[in-house]
Write an enzyme that holds these catalytic residues in place. Structure first.
Site, PDB file in Angstrom:
ATOM      1  N   SER A  14       3.523  -2.216  10.360  1.00  0.00           N
ATOM      2  CA  SER A  14       4.832  -2.398  10.496  1.00  0.00           C
ATOM      3  C   SER A  14       5.681  -3.805  10.142  1.00  0.00           C
ATOM      4  CB  SER A  14       5.255  -2.053  11.911  1.00  0.00           C
ATOM      5  OG  SER A  14       4.872  -0.758  12.252  1.00  0.00           O
TER       6      SER A  14
ATOM      7  N   ASN B 132       0.737  -1.154   0.092  1.00  0.00           N
ATOM      8  CA  ASN B 132       0.165  -0.066   0.043  1.00  0.00           C
ATOM      9  C   ASN B 132       0.911   1.184  -0.225  1.00  0.00           C
ATOM     10  OD1 ASN B 132      -1.763   2.121   0.511  1.00  0.00           O
ATOM     11  ND2 ASN B 132      -2.368   1.433   2.539  1.00  0.00           N
TER      12      ASN B 132
ATOM     13  N   GLY C 121       2.328   2.042  10.967  1.00  0.00           N
ATOM     14  CA  GLY C 121       3.514   3.188  10.710  1.00  0.00           C
ATOM     15  C   GLY C 121       4.052   3.406  12.093  1.00  0.00           C
TER      16      GLY C 121
ATOM     17  N   GLU D 273      -5.371  -4.962  10.593  1.00  0.00           N
ATOM     18  CA  GLU D 273      -4.326  -3.966  10.787  1.00  0.00           C
ATOM     19  C   GLU D 273      -4.527  -3.407  12.181  1.00  0.00           C
ATOM     20  OE1 GLU D 273      -2.423  -2.936   7.095  1.00  0.00           O
ATOM     21  OE2 GLU D 273      -4.265  -1.628   7.226  1.00  0.00           O
TER      22      GLU D 273
ATOM     23  N   HIS E 134      -9.602   1.099   5.156  1.00  0.00           N
ATOM     24  CA  HIS E 134      -8.237   1.246   5.928  1.00  0.00           C
ATOM     25  C   HIS E 134      -8.400   2.006   7.033  1.00  0.00           C
ATOM     26  CE1 HIS E 134      -4.110   2.547   6.524  1.00  0.00           C
ATOM     27  NE2 HIS E 134      -3.963   1.158   6.051  1.00  0.00           N
TER      28      HIS E 134
ATOM     29  N   LYS F 293       0.190   4.396  -0.184  1.00  0.00           N
ATOM     30  CA  LYS F 293      -0.391   5.403   0.595  1.00  0.00           C
ATOM     31  C   LYS F 293      -0.187   6.772  -0.242  1.00  0.00           C
ATOM     32  CE  LYS F 293      -0.267   2.929   4.772  1.00  0.00           C
ATOM     33  NZ  LYS F 293      -0.054   3.127   6.179  1.00  0.00           N
TER      34      LYS F 293
ATOM     35  N   GLU G 186      -6.753   4.423   8.244  1.00  0.00           N
ATOM     36  CA  GLU G 186      -6.562   6.058   7.953  1.00  0.00           C
ATOM     37  C   GLU G 186      -7.783   6.558   7.407  1.00  0.00           C
ATOM     38  OE1 GLU G 186      -2.812   5.369   5.832  1.00  0.00           O
ATOM     39  OE2 GLU G 186      -1.947   4.812   7.672  1.00  0.00           O
TER      40      GLU G 186
END
Ligand code: PGA
Length: 250
Positions: free
Chosen positions: A213, A9, A173, A167, A95, A11, A97
């Protein structure tokens, strides 16, 4: 046997030229493996060019998001048909985010999954708890709600072939990875939920990726767990050699 899938991904990284360089490098160093499917998810602006460069390869193309509407006055939005028209086969939906920074609800994610399936895009359906939720002992409750609401009204036939990504938000991250045991526990929980919602067959055949991660150093231990069928990689997919090493170690 369900397939292992490693997806990168990207991003909001890589303009058009950077995307072209990265995909060319990935193509050069990635060793094709029959047992691992590789997918890349560049930003919208690079999808068409990356798609052309992926012709004749086994690497799949994914978008990072889409709108649940077909067309019309939805400024800034991109439809499933538009993604199909540039060669996408997959789309990442829900996701964390998108959920936390852009306010997407379980209901929005549900509508997006339905639309993706109706347009023959394969959803990569993301779920995961925050640190606060985990520490409050609400992890399973949160994930169950995300899965149940996200898949509401979607039949077994329609959902078969879709991908789920676990996730944990606290691992995205941050450099903090769930331990293989922590991740395995949630993956088994999700597989069991899929069995309850659908069937043993669907649960056993659904690829459940881990994300948060993932790096070349921890990929094999994570993906070596019984219910972890690959990885959704963010930061470590932006360098071709580290992405290729994750695929190698999967
Ligand atoms: P990360 O991102 O690998 O940078 O933690 C994972 C993701 O958000 O898919």
């Amino acid at each position: 046997m369900r397939k292992k899938i490693v997806a990168g991904n990207w991003k909001m990284n890589n303009d058009l030229n950077e995307s072209i360089s990265l995909i060319n490098e990935i193509k050069e160093i990635l060793v094709d493996r029959d047992d691992v499917k590789v997918i890349v998810a560049p930003p919208f602006t690079s999808l068409d060019s990356v798609s052309q460069l992926l012709r004749g390869t086994e690497i799949g193309l994914s978008a990072q998001n889409m709108c649940y509407e077909d067309s019309g006055a939805f400024t800034g939005a991109v439809s499933a048909k538009m993604l199909k028209s540039v060669g996408c086969e997959y789309v990442i939906l829900g996701h964390s985010e998108r959920r936390t920074l852009f306010g997407e609800t379980n209901g929005d994610v549900n509508k997006k999954i339905k639309k993706a399936i109706s347009e023959s895009l394969i959803p990569i359906f993301c779920v995961g708890e925050t640190l606060e939720e985990r520490e409050a002992g609400k992890m399973k409750k949160v994930i169950k709600k995300q899965i149940k609401k996200g898949l509401k009204g979607i039949s077994e036939e329609d959902f078969s072939g879709a991908i789920v990504a676990y996730e944990p938000v606290w691992a995205i991250g941050t450099g903090k990875t769930a331990t293989p045991e922590q991740a395995q526990e949630v993956h088994a929980f999700i597989r069991n939920l899929l069995k309850e919602l659908y069937s043993e067959t669907l649960a056993e055949n659904t690829t459940i990726q881990y994300g948060g991660s993932v790096k070349p150093e921890n990929a094999s231990e994570l993906i070596g767990q019984k219910d972890i069928d690959g990885a959704l990689v963010g930061g470590a997919c932006l360098k071709a050699d580290s992405f290729a090493n994750i695929v190698k170690n999967a």
